[in-house]
Design a protein around this motif. Structure first.
Motif, short mmCIF file in Angstrom:
data_model
loop_
_atom_site.label_atom_id
_atom_site.label_comp_id
_atom_site.label_asym_id
_atom_site.label_seq_id
_atom_site.Cartn_x
_atom_site.Cartn_y
_atom_site.Cartn_z
N HIS A 78 0.84 -1.11 -0.08
CA HIS A 78 -0.24 0.23 -0.10
C HIS A 78 0.69 1.28 0.13
O HIS A 78 0.57 2.17 -0.73
CB HIS A 78 -0.97 -0.11 1.07
CG HIS A 78 -1.65 1.47 1.53
ND1 HIS A 78 -2.72 2.00 0.94
CD2 HIS A 78 -1.06 2.37 2.51
CE1 HIS A 78 -2.93 3.09 1.66
NE2 HIS A 78 -1.89 3.45 2.39
N MET A 79 2.02 1.39 0.92
CA MET A 79 2.79 2.49 0.76
C MET A 79 3.66 2.75 -0.47
O MET A 79 3.83 3.63 -1.02
CB MET A 79 3.71 2.34 2.25
CG MET A 79 3.00 2.42 3.52
SD MET A 79 2.22 3.96 3.60
CE MET A 79 3.40 5.16 4.29
N ILE A 203 7.33 3.32 11.29
CA ILE A 203 8.51 2.68 11.23
C ILE A 203 8.90 2.28 12.79
O ILE A 203 9.10 1.01 12.91
CB ILE A 203 9.74 3.34 10.55
CG1 ILE A 203 9.61 3.78 9.07
CG2 ILE A 203 11.09 2.58 10.85
CD1 ILE A 203 10.60 4.49 8.52
N PHE A 204 8.74 3.17 13.75
CA PHE A 204 9.20 3.06 14.98
C PHE A 204 8.21 2.73 15.91
O PHE A 204 8.58 2.06 16.96
CB PHE A 204 10.02 4.02 15.75
CG PHE A 204 11.18 4.26 14.63
CD1 PHE A 204 12.54 3.61 14.61
CD2 PHE A 204 11.27 5.66 13.85
CE1 PHE A 204 13.35 3.79 13.90
CE2 PHE A 204 12.27 5.93 13.18
CZ PHE A 204 13.64 5.10 13.13
N LEU A 252 3.47 -6.59 11.94
CA LEU A 252 4.54 -5.48 12.54
C LEU A 252 5.43 -5.20 11.63
O LEU A 252 5.70 -3.88 11.09
CB LEU A 252 4.77 -5.77 13.99
CG LEU A 252 5.79 -4.46 14.53
CD1 LEU A 252 5.09 -3.44 14.68
CD2 LEU A 252 6.29 -5.04 15.73
N TYR A 253 6.08 -6.26 11.12
CA TYR A 253 7.42 -6.20 10.18
C TYR A 253 6.58 -5.68 8.86
O TYR A 253 7.22 -4.76 8.11
CB TYR A 253 7.76 -7.43 9.76
CG TYR A 253 8.93 -8.10 10.91
CD1 TYR A 253 8.92 -7.27 12.23
CD2 TYR A 253 9.29 -9.38 11.08
CE1 TYR A 253 9.66 -7.98 13.39
CE2 TYR A 253 10.15 -9.77 11.96
CZ TYR A 253 10.05 -9.12 13.01
OH TYR A 253 10.98 -9.59 14.37
N ASP A 254 5.51 -5.85 8.45
CA ASP A 254 4.75 -5.49 7.04
C ASP A 254 4.53 -3.81 7.31
O ASP A 254 4.84 -3.20 6.39
CB ASP A 254 3.59 -6.26 6.89
CG ASP A 254 2.89 -5.57 5.77
OD1 ASP A 254 3.58 -5.39 4.82
OD2 ASP A 254 1.67 -5.43 5.77
N LEU A 257 7.93 -2.06 7.19
CA LEU A 257 8.67 -2.11 6.09
C LEU A 257 7.89 -1.12 5.13
O LEU A 257 8.48 -0.35 4.29
CB LEU A 257 8.22 -3.54 5.34
CG LEU A 257 8.83 -3.71 3.77
CD1 LEU A 257 10.23 -3.53 3.90
CD2 LEU A 257 8.59 -5.06 3.46
N GLY A 258 6.33 -0.70 5.42
CA GLY A 258 5.67 0.04 4.61
C GLY A 258 6.23 1.47 5.01
O GLY A 258 6.67 2.26 3.88
#
Length: 307
Positions: A78-79, A203-204, A252-254, A257-258
């Motif tokens: 999506h991002m 991200i964080f 969460l990783y997805d 990553l976005g």
């Protein structure tokens, strides 16, 4: 589980493709076939045709191809869609439309007033940053993805804000807000800095914040935006409960990553843009060195006289 279970219509959006093809046919008719019917019309250039076709192809890829479907399963995709739509398609579209067409559109007083206001550098930067940040606020994005009308309005509004953002950088229409040289470079850098906080939060953050990418029930409702209801009705029998059936990547990783993809794609695009701006500015300075020197001397003479 294979994406093919969603069906041809969900994967390839034939109606959207048809709309884009009609748009390209109209572009050809207006800029080539019917051009003589319009006062002040000029021949379309190969550069403009290339940029327009590229914008339409990229628009189909991000909003009509399987990438759009996967963008409802993976936040990272999506991002990537957002980055391409807002940072590549928008400026390509502006460049692809001949100036005489923009002049016809902007001859409508209301449209011209809107452009003159919202393409002022400070306003365009703030508007785009606000729209992008608000769109990706968890409560807003989750609500938008559950309503087709809301999703359409937000996407179109965000795209228009991207047009306003890029207008002072790439437009060459007489009388419209335009930036040059170092001001243009500064504007692009500031644009990159302003959306950094929104990407950084994504991200964080250490927990999944988007229900439509983590909750099976919310995700299934959100899929209605791109999957026919008749297809979705049969999913309950297949036992489909959420995006985890189509990817091994933790939510969460997805999500993280976005945010990273958005910033990386943005930085790469902006490096290219700034490089081209700098080279164009340097070429202009070199070609007009004598005139620039003459103008500087005149300014100094005036200052000396006033002094």
């Amino acid at each position: 589980m294979p994406l093919s279970i969603f069906g041809f219509r969900a994967l390839w959006s034939p109606y959207f493709l048809l709309a884009l093809v009609i748009g390209m046919v109209l572009y050809y008719l207006i800029t080539v076939k019917w051009r003589d019917r319009f006062e002040g019309a000029e021949p379309v250039t190969k550069r403009q045709i290339t940029y327009f076709i590229a914008s339409m192809v990229l628009l189909y890829i991000v909003k009509g191809s399987p990438m759009d479907l996967v963008g409802h399963i993976l936040f990272s995709v999506h991002m990537a869609q957002m980055a391409i739509l807002l940072l590549i398609v928008a400026p390509f579209f502006i460049i692809g439309i001949p100036n005489w067409i923009w002049e016809k559109v902007l001859s409508v007083q209301m449209i011209n007033k809107v452009f003159m206001l919202f393409t002022k550098p400070v306003i365009s930067l703030l508007l785009f940053t606000l729209m992008f940040s608000m769109y990706h606020y968890p409560l807003v994005l989750d609500q938008v993805k559950l309503s087709l009308p809301l999703h359409t309005v937000f996407t179109v509004t965000l795209f228009i804000s991207a047009i306003f953002l890029w207008w002072p950088v790439v437009n060459t229409v007489k009388g419209q807000p335009q930036l040059h040289g170092l001001k243009k470079i500064g504007y692009v850098i500031l644009s990159a800095l302003l959306i950094t906080p929104a990407c950084s939060l994504i991200i964080f953050v250490d927990v999944p914040v988007y229900e439509t990418y983590s909750s099976g029930e919310a995700w299934l409702k959100a899929m209605a935006l791109c999957v026919p209801s008749s297809t979705l009705a049969g999913f309950s029998n297949l036992g489909i409960s959420g995006p985890e059936l189509f990817t091994d990547m933790p939510t969460l990783y997805d999500q993280q990553l976005g945010g990273i993809l958005m910033k990386v794609i943005q930085e790469l695009i902006y490096v290219v843009v700034i490089g081209r701006i700098f080279l164009g500015w340097a070429k202009y300075e070199q070609e007009n060195a004598d005139e620039i020197t003459r103008q500087d001397l005149l300014k100094r003479q005036k200052l000396t006289m006033h002094g």
